[in-house]
Design a protein around this motif. Structure first.
Motif, PDB file in Angstrom:
ATOM      1  N   CYS A   1       0.840  -1.193   0.000  1.00  0.00           N
ATOM      2  CA  CYS A   1       0.000   0.000   0.000  1.00  0.00           C
ATOM      3  C   CYS A   1       0.879   1.249   0.000  1.00  0.00           C
ATOM      4  O   CYS A   1       1.707   1.427   0.887  1.00  0.00           O
ATOM      5  N   LYS A   2       0.693   2.093  -1.019  1.00  0.00           N
ATOM      6  CA  LYS A   2       1.582   3.254  -1.157  1.00  0.00           C
ATOM      7  C   LYS A   2       0.871   4.548  -0.818  1.00  0.00           C
ATOM      8  O   LYS A   2       1.144   5.601  -1.394  1.00  0.00           O
ATOM      9  N   ILE A   3      -0.059   4.511   0.150  1.00  0.00           N
ATOM     10  CA  ILE A   3      -0.832   5.701   0.488  1.00  0.00           C
ATOM     11  C   ILE A   3       0.051   6.824   1.030  1.00  0.00           C
ATOM     12  O   ILE A   3      -0.202   8.006   0.798  1.00  0.00           O
ATOM     13  N   LEU A   4       1.135   6.463   1.729  1.00  0.00           N
ATOM     14  CA  LEU A   4       2.026   7.507   2.275  1.00  0.00           C
ATOM     15  C   LEU A   4       2.674   8.316   1.153  1.00  0.00           C
ATOM     16  O   LEU A   4       2.892   9.515   1.279  1.00  0.00           O
ATOM     17  N   ARG A   5       2.967   7.634   0.029  1.00  0.00           N
ATOM     18  CA  ARG A   5       3.541   8.358  -1.112  1.00  0.00           C
ATOM     19  C   ARG A   5       2.513   9.341  -1.676  1.00  0.00           C
ATOM     20  O   ARG A   5       2.838  10.489  -1.979  1.00  0.00           O
ATOM     21  N   CYS A   6       1.237   8.881  -1.796  1.00  0.00           N
ATOM     22  CA  CYS A   6       0.173   9.777  -2.286  1.00  0.00           C
ATOM     23  C   CYS A   6       0.044  10.989  -1.360  1.00  0.00           C
ATOM     24  O   CYS A   6      -0.066  12.131  -1.824  1.00  0.00           O
ATOM     25  N   ALA A  29      -4.285  19.579  -7.711  1.00  0.00           N
ATOM     26  CA  ALA A  29      -3.584  18.734  -6.728  1.00  0.00           C
ATOM     27  C   ALA A  29      -4.523  17.663  -6.164  1.00  0.00           C
ATOM     28  O   ALA A  29      -4.127  16.509  -5.974  1.00  0.00           O
ATOM     29  N   LEU A  30      -5.785  18.054  -5.905  1.00  0.00           N
ATOM     30  CA  LEU A  30      -6.758  17.085  -5.376  1.00  0.00           C
ATOM     31  C   LEU A  30      -7.056  15.985  -6.398  1.00  0.00           C
ATOM     32  O   LEU A  30      -7.189  14.809  -6.040  1.00  0.00           O
ATOM     33  N   ARG A  31      -7.152  16.376  -7.681  1.00  0.00           N
ATOM     34  CA  ARG A  31      -7.397  15.354  -8.721  1.00  0.00           C
ATOM     35  C   ARG A  31      -6.204  14.386  -8.817  1.00  0.00           C
ATOM     36  O   ARG A  31      -6.386  13.180  -8.973  1.00  0.00           O
ATOM     37  N   SER A  32      -5.000  14.943  -8.694  1.00  0.00           N
ATOM     38  CA  SER A  32      -3.798  14.076  -8.712  1.00  0.00           C
ATOM     39  C   SER A  32      -3.809  13.121  -7.528  1.00  0.00           C
ATOM     40  O   SER A  32      -3.483  11.934  -7.654  1.00  0.00           O
ATOM     41  N   TYR A  33      -4.185  13.677  -6.374  1.00  0.00           N
ATOM     42  CA  TYR A  33      -4.247  12.886  -5.133  1.00  0.00           C
ATOM     43  C   TYR A  33      -5.242  11.736  -5.315  1.00  0.00           C
ATOM     44  O   TYR A  33      -4.963  10.568  -4.999  1.00  0.00           O
ATOM     45  N   SER A  34      -6.419  12.066  -5.877  1.00  0.00           N
ATOM     46  CA  SER A  34      -7.460  11.068  -6.103  1.00  0.00           C
ATOM     47  C   SER A  34      -6.969   9.980  -7.072  1.00  0.00           C
ATOM     48  O   SER A  34      -7.179   8.787  -6.852  1.00  0.00           O
ATOM     49  N   HIS A  35      -6.297  10.420  -8.141  1.00  0.00           N
ATOM     50  CA  HIS A  35      -5.769   9.497  -9.147  1.00  0.00           C
ATOM     51  C   HIS A  35      -4.756   8.534  -8.491  1.00  0.00           C
ATOM     52  O   HIS A  35      -4.752   7.332  -8.744  1.00  0.00           O
ATOM     53  N   CYS A  36      -3.901   9.103  -7.624  1.00  0.00           N
ATOM     54  CA  CYS A  36      -2.871   8.306  -6.934  1.00  0.00           C
ATOM     55  C   CYS A  36      -3.516   7.244  -6.031  1.00  0.00           C
ATOM     56  O   CYS A  36      -3.091   6.084  -6.003  1.00  0.00           O
ATOM     57  N   THR A  37      -4.593   7.639  -5.308  1.00  0.00           N
ATOM     58  CA  THR A  37      -5.251   6.671  -4.415  1.00  0.00           C
ATOM     59  C   THR A  37      -5.939   5.562  -5.228  1.00  0.00           C
ATOM     60  O   THR A  37      -5.944   4.409  -4.811  1.00  0.00           O
ATOM     61  N   ARG A  38      -6.464   5.916  -6.398  1.00  0.00           N
ATOM     62  CA  ARG A  38      -7.117   4.886  -7.230  1.00  0.00           C
ATOM     63  C   ARG A  38      -6.094   3.841  -7.693  1.00  0.00           C
ATOM     64  O   ARG A  38      -6.382   2.655  -7.754  1.00  0.00           O
ATOM     65  N   THR A  40      -3.526   2.800  -6.167  1.00  0.00           N
ATOM     66  CA  THR A  40      -3.063   1.912  -5.088  1.00  0.00           C
ATOM     67  C   THR A  40      -4.236   1.251  -4.350  1.00  0.00           C
ATOM     68  O   THR A  40      -4.033   0.601  -3.329  1.00  0.00           O
ATOM     69  N   ALA A  41      -5.452   1.410  -4.892  1.00  0.00           N
ATOM     70  CA  ALA A  41      -6.669   0.927  -4.200  1.00  0.00           C
ATOM     71  C   ALA A  41      -6.613  -0.564  -3.879  1.00  0.00           C
ATOM     72  O   ALA A  41      -6.981  -0.987  -2.785  1.00  0.00           O
ATOM     73  N   ARG A  42      -6.120  -1.370  -4.816  1.00  0.00           N
ATOM     74  CA  ARG A  42      -6.171  -2.821  -4.616  1.00  0.00           C
ATOM     75  C   ARG A  42      -5.310  -3.249  -3.422  1.00  0.00           C
ATOM     76  O   ARG A  42      -5.722  -4.059  -2.604  1.00  0.00           O
ATOM     77  N   THR A  43      -4.107  -2.687  -3.317  1.00  0.00           N
ATOM     78  CA  THR A  43      -3.201  -3.113  -2.236  1.00  0.00           C
ATOM     79  C   THR A  43      -3.533  -2.430  -0.912  1.00  0.00           C
ATOM     80  O   THR A  43      -3.015  -2.807   0.129  1.00  0.00           O
ATOM     81  N   CYS A  44      -4.388  -1.378  -0.951  1.00  0.00           N
ATOM     82  CA  CYS A  44      -4.689  -0.625   0.282  1.00  0.00           C
ATOM     83  C   CYS A  44      -6.060  -0.938   0.869  1.00  0.00           C
ATOM     84  O   CYS A  44      -6.517  -0.229   1.756  1.00  0.00           O
ATOM     85  N   ARG A  45      -6.691  -2.005   0.381  1.00  0.00           N
ATOM     86  CA  ARG A  45      -8.079  -2.274   0.791  1.00  0.00           C
ATOM     87  C   ARG A  45      -8.315  -2.204   2.299  1.00  0.00           C
ATOM     88  O   ARG A  45      -9.263  -1.628   2.770  1.00  0.00           O
ATOM     89  N   GLY A  46      -7.400  -2.824   3.085  1.00  0.00           N
ATOM     90  CA  GLY A  46      -7.638  -2.887   4.532  1.00  0.00           C
ATOM     91  C   GLY A  46      -6.916  -1.802   5.324  1.00  0.00           C
ATOM     92  O   GLY A  46      -6.792  -1.900   6.534  1.00  0.00           O
ATOM     93  N   HIS A  51      -8.388   4.693   3.523  1.00  0.00           N
ATOM     94  CA  HIS A  51      -9.820   5.022   3.510  1.00  0.00           C
ATOM     95  C   HIS A  51     -10.078   6.449   3.992  1.00  0.00           C
ATOM     96  O   HIS A  51     -10.925   7.150   3.437  1.00  0.00           O
ATOM     97  N   SER A  52      -9.314   6.900   5.001  1.00  0.00           N
ATOM     98  CA  SER A  52      -9.537   8.279   5.464  1.00  0.00           C
ATOM     99  C   SER A  52      -9.076   9.275   4.400  1.00  0.00           C
ATOM    100  O   SER A  52      -9.681  10.334   4.215  1.00  0.00           O
ATOM    101  N   ALA A  53      -8.021   8.927   3.626  1.00  0.00           N
ATOM    102  CA  ALA A  53      -7.567   9.819   2.545  1.00  0.00           C
ATOM    103  C   ALA A  53      -8.646   9.941   1.461  1.00  0.00           C
ATOM    104  O   ALA A  53      -8.965  11.042   1.006  1.00  0.00           O
ATOM    105  N   VAL A  54      -9.243   8.795   1.093  1.00  0.00           N
ATOM    106  CA  VAL A  54     -10.279   8.796   0.040  1.00  0.00           C
ATOM    107  C   VAL A  54     -11.463   9.676   0.455  1.00  0.00           C
ATOM    108  O   VAL A  54     -11.935  10.522  -0.314  1.00  0.00           O
ATOM    109  N   HIS A  55     -11.945   9.506   1.702  1.00  0.00           N
ATOM    110  CA  HIS A  55     -13.075  10.326   2.185  1.00  0.00           C
ATOM    111  C   HIS A  55     -12.681  11.793   2.280  1.00  0.00           C
ATOM    112  O   HIS A  55     -13.459  12.675   1.938  1.00  0.00           O
TER     113      HIS A  55
END
Length: 342
Positions: A1-6, A29-38, A40-46, A51-55
């Motif tokens: 999960c690469k959420i810290l990089r996003c 910047a927000l669109r880039s952030y959203s794109h980055c989370t998408r 990494t979505a598969r590896t960050c499921r749990g 999840h708090s970043a996406v919301h």
């Protein structure tokens, strides 16, 4: 999960936004952030941070009237890591590198030591001589648990020495399996309890390693994944412990973990005055002469040495104080704090 990089990409993109064009750049910047989370979505499921970043992104896009479609921020140039690639390949099990990447500066470090009849130098440079018979925690935080077991230095003596050390490196899923190191007098192994010499089979297993500096006398444990180095020594009939820990790691504990000799020193009821030393098995002047050879500066290390030699009658205690001072010389980020005078 690469959420810290996003997260770090987003912070870097919005850090310096000012002026009238701010909103458009903020939406990019927000669109880039959203794109980055998408991505990494598969590896960050749990992952809760994911999840708090996406919301959080959804809320911020609504607040700033940003459309989901549109331009994104250009990727920022990344500082070259030693392998000349970005954070994706930057080893997350190397605390110093990750901290430097995230904060743009190296981490701060703290030093603690326990040696001799146990004398404790805390992370805050307080210095106590302790009675503490039995088992006491030196450290108890989210990453490390260190327990020292003390027993009387001689029959009927009020003074105690560390006879056993237990160090637990807690499980860190990306980097290491939980590892336990145990040392006792005349048994200073150069391996963990399970016979291994590193953090296990995980990708970051090599970020925890044991090195034998002097067989049966001096072992160093390097925990790169938490920016921490530990030295365990035996001098005469006692063990000593020294640590250099990243400040963030040393502070990672809750109110329940309140008894840690490295943090608060020894409890008031367990403290001994070093001035009481001078009724013992060796004359104070003899002890001073022995200690002066190893410790020319008359600081607390010297005073502790005199106390130990007088109460135990064992000249090997000069080596315990000398070893602790040498560790402090290597581990202390601020050389001006090396000598403490009381």
């Amino acid at each position: 999960c690469k959420i810290l990089r996003c997260n770090s990409e987003y912070v870097a993109a919005t850090l310096h936004l000012r002026g009238p064009g701010r909103t458009a750049a903020y939406c990019d910047a927000l669109r880039s952030y959203s794109h980055c989370t998408r991505k990494t979505a598969r590896t960050c499921r749990g992952d809760l941070a994911y999840h708090s970043a996406v919301h959080g992104i959804e809320d911020l896009m609504i607040q700033n009237n940003c459309s989901k479609e549109g331009p994104t921020s250009p990727p920022r140039p990344r500082p070259p890591a030693p392998n000349h690639q970005g954070l994706e390949s930057l080893d997350i099990c190397n605390y110093e590198k990750s901290f430097l990447y995230k904060h743009g500066q190296p981490p701060s470090y703290q030093h603690c030591a326990a040696f001799g009849d146990p004398h404790i130098r805390t992370f805050h440079d307080d210095f106590h001589t302790c009675r503490v018979e039995g088992s006491w925690p030196l450290l108890d935080n989210d990453y490390l648990f260190v327990q020292a077991t003390s027993s009387p230095v001689a029959k009927g003596s009020n003074a105690t020495v560390t006879s056993k050390l237990t160090i637990i490196f807690k499980n860190m899923k990306e980097c290491i399996d939980q590892k336990v190191y145990q040392a006792e007098i005349d048994n200073l192994p150069a391996a963990f309890e399970d016979g291994s010499v590193n953090g296990g089979e995980r990708p970051g297993g090599s970020s925890l390693a044991i090195r034998e500096r002097s067989p049966g006398r001096h072992v160093e444990i390097h925990a790169e994944y938490i920016g921490t180095t530990i030295a365990v020594r035996q001098a005469g009939r006692q063990l000593s412990f020294s640590i250099r820990a990243a400040e963030e790691v040393a502070r990672a504990f809750t109110e329940e973990q309140d008894l840690q000799l490295c943090v608060g020193g020894c409890p008031r009821s367990q403290r001994i005055s070093r001035s009481e030393c001078c009724r013992g098995r060796v004359a104070a002047e003899t002890a001073r002469a022995l200690c002066k050879e190893m410790l020319p500066v008359e600081d607390v290390y010297f005073q502790s040495c005199v106390f130990d030699v007088v109460t135990s009658g064992d000249a090997n205690f000069t080596m315990a104080a000398h070893g602790a001072l040498e560790d402090a010389r290597v581990f202390l980020p601020n050389a001006e704090k090396l000598h403490i005078f009381q």
